[in-house]
Structure formats: structure tokens, C-alpha cells
Design a protein around this motif. Structure first.
Motif, mmCIF file in Angstrom:
data_model
loop_
_atom_site.group_PDB
_atom_site.id
_atom_site.type_symbol
_atom_site.label_atom_id
_atom_site.label_comp_id
_atom_site.label_asym_id
_atom_site.label_seq_id
_atom_site.Cartn_x
_atom_site.Cartn_y
_atom_site.Cartn_z
ATOM 1 N N ASN A 53 -3.896 6.877 3.177
ATOM 2 C CA ASN A 53 -4.653 6.481 1.994
ATOM 3 C C ASN A 53 -5.989 5.961 2.491
ATOM 4 O O ASN A 53 -6.027 4.971 3.218
ATOM 5 C CB ASN A 53 -3.933 5.381 1.233
ATOM 6 C CG ASN A 53 -2.535 5.792 0.843
ATOM 7 O OD1 ASN A 53 -1.614 5.692 1.625
ATOM 8 N ND2 ASN A 53 -2.399 6.291 -0.354
ATOM 9 N N LYS B 30 8.151 -2.752 1.586
ATOM 10 C CA LYS B 30 8.926 -2.331 2.760
ATOM 11 C C LYS B 30 8.274 -1.133 3.438
ATOM 12 O O LYS B 30 8.026 -1.142 4.647
ATOM 13 C CB LYS B 30 10.355 -1.943 2.350
ATOM 14 C CG LYS B 30 11.122 -3.035 1.630
ATOM 15 C CD LYS B 30 12.536 -2.593 1.322
ATOM 16 C CE LYS B 30 12.633 -1.475 0.299
ATOM 17 N NZ LYS B 30 12.196 -1.844 -1.042
ATOM 18 N N PRO C 155 13.605 -5.722 -2.912
ATOM 19 C CA PRO C 155 13.549 -4.926 -4.140
ATOM 20 C C PRO C 155 12.427 -3.895 -4.101
ATOM 21 O O PRO C 155 11.502 -3.991 -3.289
ATOM 22 C CB PRO C 155 13.309 -5.965 -5.241
ATOM 23 C CG PRO C 155 12.777 -7.162 -4.545
ATOM 24 C CD PRO C 155 13.329 -7.148 -3.165
ATOM 25 N N SER C 156 12.497 -2.916 -4.965
ATOM 26 C CA SER C 156 11.510 -1.849 -5.023
ATOM 27 C C SER C 156 10.103 -2.414 -5.203
ATOM 28 O O SER C 156 9.900 -3.321 -5.998
ATOM 29 C CB SER C 156 11.857 -0.916 -6.182
ATOM 30 O OG SER C 156 11.055 0.209 -6.115
ATOM 31 N N LYS D 36 -6.252 -6.670 -3.640
ATOM 32 C CA LYS D 36 -4.818 -6.860 -3.877
ATOM 33 C C LYS D 36 -4.066 -6.416 -2.623
ATOM 34 O O LYS D 36 -4.195 -5.273 -2.180
ATOM 35 C CB LYS D 36 -4.373 -6.012 -5.070
ATOM 36 C CG LYS D 36 -2.896 -6.171 -5.400
ATOM 37 C CD LYS D 36 -2.500 -5.268 -6.567
ATOM 38 C CE LYS D 36 -1.003 -5.277 -6.793
ATOM 39 N NZ LYS D 36 -0.269 -4.468 -5.811
ATOM 40 N N THR E 146 5.292 -0.038 3.090
ATOM 41 C CA THR E 146 3.953 -0.380 3.555
ATOM 42 C C THR E 146 4.014 -1.042 4.931
ATOM 43 O O THR E 146 3.274 -0.678 5.849
ATOM 44 C CB THR E 146 3.279 -1.336 2.556
ATOM 45 O OG1 THR E 146 3.334 -0.736 1.263
ATOM 46 C CG2 THR E 146 1.836 -1.596 2.936
ATOM 47 N N MET F 104 3.890 -1.914 -12.942
ATOM 48 C CA MET F 104 2.784 -2.600 -12.264
ATOM 49 C C MET F 104 2.540 -3.979 -12.884
ATOM 50 O O MET F 104 2.577 -4.989 -12.199
ATOM 51 C CB MET F 104 1.495 -1.763 -12.372
ATOM 52 C CG MET F 104 1.412 -0.637 -11.359
ATOM 53 S SD MET F 104 1.322 -1.226 -9.673
ATOM 54 C CE MET F 104 -0.450 -1.424 -9.516
ATOM 55 N N CYS G 190 8.327 -4.060 -3.032
ATOM 56 C CA CYS G 190 8.037 -5.322 -2.352
ATOM 57 C C CYS G 190 7.217 -5.098 -1.087
ATOM 58 O O CYS G 190 6.786 -6.054 -0.453
ATOM 59 C CB CYS G 190 9.320 -6.058 -2.011
ATOM 60 S SG CYS G 190 10.282 -5.227 -0.739
#
Ligand SMILES: Nc1ncnc2c1ncn2[C@@H]1O[C@H](COP(=O)(O)OP(=O)(O)OP(=O)(O)O)[C@@H](O)[C@H]1O
Ligand SMILES: [Mg+2]
Lengths: 285, 297
Positions: A91, A77, A72-73, A51, A79, A1, A75
Motif C-alpha cells: 500500500n 494482526k 478480534p477482526s 490514523k 498489519t 469502520m 485489530c
């Protein structure tokens, strides 16, 4: 994070150093796509707080094509993909800016249940319903929503869907066995059949082959190419060669931004953005 | 070279021996801990088997005079424990009717909102409930039901007391089971446009059914032998009673009554044997269900 936060700061600094160059090149990517079935309009998604996991993404998705989302992980995608059928709303703290149109309709003003009927989804890990037979898994969309079908209609849907995913010959004699007894690749094709059977217009797939071996992966890739005749496909993938093999359009995302979007061939041969190039040549990600 | 190899060989042998010794000790200790159960069973069967015949299941408990005459003539005490069996079935059945839906809903809530503040409070209360002495639950049944509602001792009051007692095990087993179910299963249903409540009831709950049912059965077996709360609520009855607003007998209450009556004391063994058998069966069923019906994801 923490490291992503740091990276993000660095990138912001870089972008400031060369003002608006990238933004100019990106200018309204929606116009690149003729007759988009989905229009993502300045969409930002947050899982809570201020955020944003994806930021101001605009893109049109072409009908009856395969669109790959790479990057990349972390980033954003998944979401972005989930925002298209509102699965990210599982969520409870999520909120959006901007919106997504399906045809002319604002999906965030639609009933999510009807929306998901039009936009099906396949997940990273095969997830057939463990209490149901193969047969019932295929028609699960109807069963669970209480839509009554005649025996003949059910048989037809099951056979048609299983044929479409190339599973029919493999399972036609064991339709009443549990779906969870199949191999991973078969399970994933069953899950695709389950999505198809419910007659969506669009199918979203989030890394559908990352839990599978190369042979099962190849089968699913062939399947997707075949399916684009009837469906619009949006595919998140970590696998660049997969995107190159089967997709017509590609998005490259980085730190929540849509960095580049265009024809796959073009992106792989002549990426416009430096970050895309670095990613595609394996410098990071 | 040679000697050191031999040495280590000897060492190895020593280790293997230790290993074996350890294993056998464990087996022995495990066996030791099951000895009391077998001793109890043996004792109960030895002293109680004579009493168990068909009339044991359909006749009510004998009164003290009948028993005295029989004992004097060196005969088997007549009668059975039918009033206790019927009472236990009704009281435990009603307790289950109250506790199962409540417990499952509560467990589902906890599994779905595991981090919520309210969930934390509920979980704490359930944990506390687990530790409440059963006699206190009897007092609760007395205060809530006996006095204000049935106006006297009743099987309903007993059921309420016992339902509170079985609630924690149902809640926790439901919660634990549902937490094990992968999130992707829920997503699969929701992505097909299945509404949330249907997803929970028709996909998630059935996938955890084995764990939930075995939790329920363990809860039932826990309350089936409870005596103290029933003393303050159901009280006991010499006749078979099916009216839930009236006092009722139950197997453990009968055992207590037999114990207090010198003429009936011989009935303790058969009644205890039957109760123990019942509870063992429930436990075994729970185990079998947990294993057999286990859903493979
Ligand atoms: N449920 C969630 N709650 C809070 N933050 C989340 C949640 N899911 C994702 N995020 C955050 O959103 C950002 C984007 O996540 P996302 O899952 O979309 O990435 P991804 O590109 O799909 O990554 P991967 O390739 O690893 O699947 C990440 O920074 C992540 O921390
Ligand atoms: Mg992802």
C-alpha cells in the motif's frame, strides 16, 4: 469502520479511568523472551493519514518457537505480521513510527528483497502460481529471482521441501502437473514448501488454515510444530484452540495495541488483562 | 379440494407452456440474428468460389484489359490478390508490432493504478479513441507520417493509423484481464523477494495471457478489414510491395478498387470471401485461446 472508532473511544475512556495499571503489567515484554530473533521496537503503522492501525507495539519474537497473534477482526494482526517482512508497503501510503530488528539489523534499512528472502510468508488463501507445475512452484523463489540451479540441486530442493511438508508421497508422481489441481490443503502445504525451499529463517503465516477443513488444518498444525526445529514461526490465527494447541508464545491485540504477550499456557490459564480474558472466554471478538 | 388441485394443475401446465414458448422464441430470435451472416457467406461462396484457385493467392490483381478479355471470352478472370494479401500482412503486422507492447503496458498501468488520477485520464482517452471514426485516423496517419516522414503514401502510415485503431481493445482487454487476477498471486511473488517488475512480467502477465491474447486477436480482426484509413495512407499498389515507405495494397483496398472497375467487379466476391474467412478465423482463434489457455487460479 465507524463502529471500531466508537469502540476505540470507549476503551480509551476505560483506560484513563484506571491509569497506567495495564501499562505497568506490560512493562517491556521484550525481556520476557530469551534470545529474540526479531525485536519489534515501538512500532506504529499507518495506511495513510494520521490514523495508526497498530500503535506502539514492542515485542521480541523467540527463535525456533511458534508465536501466535490473536485478537478480534480488524485489530491489526495482519498489519503487524506484514510489517515484519514489509509486505504492508504494497500500500503506497503506508508509514511507520518505530522499527523492527532482525538480529541486530534494522529491517527498514534493509533491502526489502533480501529481507523477504530471510522472512518467508504464507497467506490465508493458498496461492500457488497457476502457470507453474508443482515442481516449479516449490523452486519458484529461485526461478523468479533468476538464481541458476543445477538439475540435481533443483531435484534435491524439491524433494526435501515437499518431504518437509509431508506432500512428497502424495505428489511425487505428478510433479509436473499444475499446482492448482491439488486440493486446498495440499495447495497450502505446497505454498509452505515454496516458502521453505527458499531457506528463510522465519516464516510468517496469516491465518493459514482458515480456508481449510479440519483434517487439512490438523495436518498443517502438525507440520508447523515439526518445522519449529529449523524455523521461527509467527502465526496469525482467529482460532484460539489452534493457538493453544501449537504456539509457545501468544500475543493478544486489541484495536491496534498489543494488550498482552507471554507464554501461551500462561495466557490461556491466567490472562493478566481483562480484555484478554474476555476475548478468550468468548465475550467478544 | 380436488377441484382446486386440478385447477392449479391446469395453471401449472399453462405456465410450463408459456415457459417453453418463451424458450423457443428466444432460440428462434437468436437464430434470426445469425441469418444475415449465413446469407452473406452463402452469397459470397456462390459468386466467389470459382475465382479461388492457387493463382488467386500468388498472383497480383489483374489489370482492367486482361479482365475485360477474359470476361468477353467467358473465362475466369486471371490473377489473384497476392499484392493485397502481402500488403495486409505487412500493414497489420506492423500495426500489431506498434500497438501490442504499447497497449499491454498501458493496460498493465491501468490495472495497477486503477484509482490514480492519471490513470483516469488515460482510461478516458482510450475510451474516446475507441469512438474516433476510422477515416479520421487515416487523416492522422496522413498528417503524421505521409507528409513529414515517408514523403508520400506508405504502408508505414497505414500501420500507424491502424495501430491507433487497435490500441483501445488491447488496453481494455489487458486491463480487465489483469484486474481479475487475485492480488494474492502478486503477494506470493513479492513475499519471495521477487522484484515488482519481475512479478508483473513473470507472474501476473502469464496468468492473464489467454485474455490478453484473445483481446489482441480481436483487435487484429477489427483492423484487418479497415478500408477508409488505408485510402489516405497506404493508397494501394498494383505490384507486391515490401518497402514500408512505399505505397502498398491491402485486401480491403483491392475490394474497393474492384468495385470501381466494371471489368473487375466479379473479383469482389472472391476477395470479400477470403477477407471474411480470415476475420472469422481470427475470431474463432481468439475464442479458442480464451477458453483453452485459461489459467485456473
Ligand atoms: N490496505 C489498507 N488500507 C487502509 N487501511 C487498512 C488496510 N488494511 C488494513 N487496514 C486497516 O488496518 C486495521 C487493521 O487491519 P488488519 O488487516 O491488520 O486487521 P486483522 O487483525 O488482520 O483483521 P482480520 O482478523 O479481519 O484479518 C483495520 O482497521 C483496517 O481497516
Ligand atoms: Mg488479517
Amino acid at each position: 469502520m465507524e463502529s471500531t472508532v466508537l469502540e476505540k473511544k470507549e476503551v480509551e475512556v476505560k483506560i484513563k479511568a484506571q491509569p497506567n495499571k495495564i501499562n505497568n503489567m506490560m512493562q517491556n515484554p521484550i525481556e520476557n523472551i530469551e534470545s529474540p530473533i526479531i525485536n519489534i521496537d515501538q512500532l506504529s503503522v499507518s495506511y495513510g493519514g494520521d490514523k495508526y492501525s497498530i500503535n506502539d507495539v514492542s515485542a521480541g519474537i523467540a527463535k525456533n518457537k511458534i508465536t501466535a497473534i490473536m485478537g478480534p477482526s480488524g485489530c491489526g494482526k495482519s498489519t503487524l505480521l506484514r510489517a515484519i517482512n514489509r509486505m504492508h508497503e504494497l500500500n503506497p501510503d503506508t508509514h511507520n513510527k518505530g522499527t523492527v530488528y532482525l538480529g541486530e539489523e534494522d529491517i527498514y534499512k534493509m533491502n526489502p528483497i533480501l529481507l523477504r528472502r530471510k522472512i518467508g510468508m504464507v497467506f490465508q488463501r493458498p496461492n500457488p502460481f497457476p502457470t507453474m507445475s508443482i515442481y516449479d512452484n516449490v523452486i519458484a523463489g529461485y526461478l523468479l529471482n533468476g538464481i541458476k540451479l543445477k538439475r540435481r540441486e533443483k531435484d534435491e530442493i524439491v524433494e526435501k521441501s515437499l518431504r518437509e511438508v509431508g506432500l512428497w508421497s502424495e505428489v511425487k508422481d505428478s510433479l509436473h502437473n499444475k499446482g492448482t489441481f491439488l486440493s486446498g490443503g495440499q495447495q497450502q502445504r505446497l505454498c509452505i514448501a515454496r516458502a521453505l525451499a527458499y531457506t528463510p529463517e522465519i516464516i510468517l503465516l496469516d491465518e493459514p488454515t482458515s480456508a481449510l477443513d479440519p483434517i487439512a488444518t490438523a495436518k498443517i498444525e502438525d507440520l508447523l510444530v515439526k518445522l519449529k526445529k529449523d524455523f521461527t514461526i509467527v502465526l496469525v490465527t482467529h482460532n484460539m484452540s489452534q493457538a493453544a494447541r501449537i504456539s509457545d508464545y501468544s500475543m493478544f491485540m486489541y484495536l491496534g495495541e498489543l494488550v498482552e504477550y507471554g507464554k501461551t499456557k500462561q495466557m490461556f490459564t491466567m490472562p493478566k488483562d481483562k480484555r484478554t480474558e474476555e476475548y478468550l472466554t468468548g465475550k467478544f471478538g | 379440494m380436488n377441484t382446486s388441485a386440478q385447477l392449479s394443475n391446469a395453471k401449472l401446465k399453462g405456465r410450463l407452456l408459456k415457459d417453453k414458448l418463451f424458450t423457443y422464441t428466444l432460440i428462434f430470435l437468436a437464430f434470426l440474428s445469425s441469418v444475415p451472416l449465413f446469407l452473406i457467406l452463402f452469397e459470397l461462396i456462390k459468386k466467389g468460389y470459382k475465382q479461388i484457385n492457387i493463382s488467386f493467392f500468388y498472383k497480383v490483381a489483374p489489370d482492367t484489359m486482361e479482365a475485360m478479355v477474359a470476361v468477353k471470352n467467358n473465362e475466369i478472370i486471371p490473377g489473384g490478390i497476392a499484392n493485397g494479401i502481402v500488403g495486409t500482412l505487412i500493414i497489420v503486422g506492423m500495426a500489431s508490432l506498434i500497438a501490442i507492447p504499447l497497449g499491454i503496458i498501458c493496460g498493465m498501468y491501468l490495472a495497477e493504478n486503477s484509482k490514480g488520477k492519471f490513470a483516469g485520464i488515460v482510461r478516458f482517452i482510450v475510451d474516446m479513441l475507441q469512438g474516433v471514426p476510422s477515416i479520421v485516423l487515416g487523416v492522422i496517419g496522413y498528417i503524421w507520417i505521409v507528409k513529414p516522414i515517408t514523403g508520400g503514401f506508405s504502408s508505414l502510415a497505414g500501420s500507424v493509423a491502424l495501430s491507433i485503431m487497435m490500441l483501445p481493445s488491447i488496453v481494455r482487454s489487458t486491463e480487465e484481464t489483469l484486474k481479475m487476477i487475485p492480488e494474492t498471486l502478486k503477494e506470493a511473488a513479492l513475499s519471495l523477494g521477487v522484484p515488482y517488475h519481475k512479478t508483473m512480467l513473470r507472474v501476473v502477465l502469464p496468468s492473464g495471457i489467454s485474455g490478453i491474447i484473445s483481446g489482441v486477436i480481436l483487435g487484429i480482426s477489427r483492423i484487418a478489414g479497415e478500408t477508409a484509413p488505408l485510402m489516405l495512407t497506404a493508397l494501394g499498389s498494383a505490384a507486391i510491395s515490401t518497402d514500408i515507405t512505399e505505397p502498398s495494397s491491402a485486401i480491403p483496398l483491392l475490394i474497393w478498387e474492384f468495385y470501381n472497375d466494371p471489368n473487375l467487379v466479379d473479383m469482389i466476391w472472391s476477395a470479400s470471401l477470403f477477407l471474411l474467412f480470415l476475420i472469422l478465423c481470427l475470431n474463432l482463434t481468439a475464442k479458442a485461446i480464451a477458453k483453452r489457455w485459461k489459467v485456473q487460479y
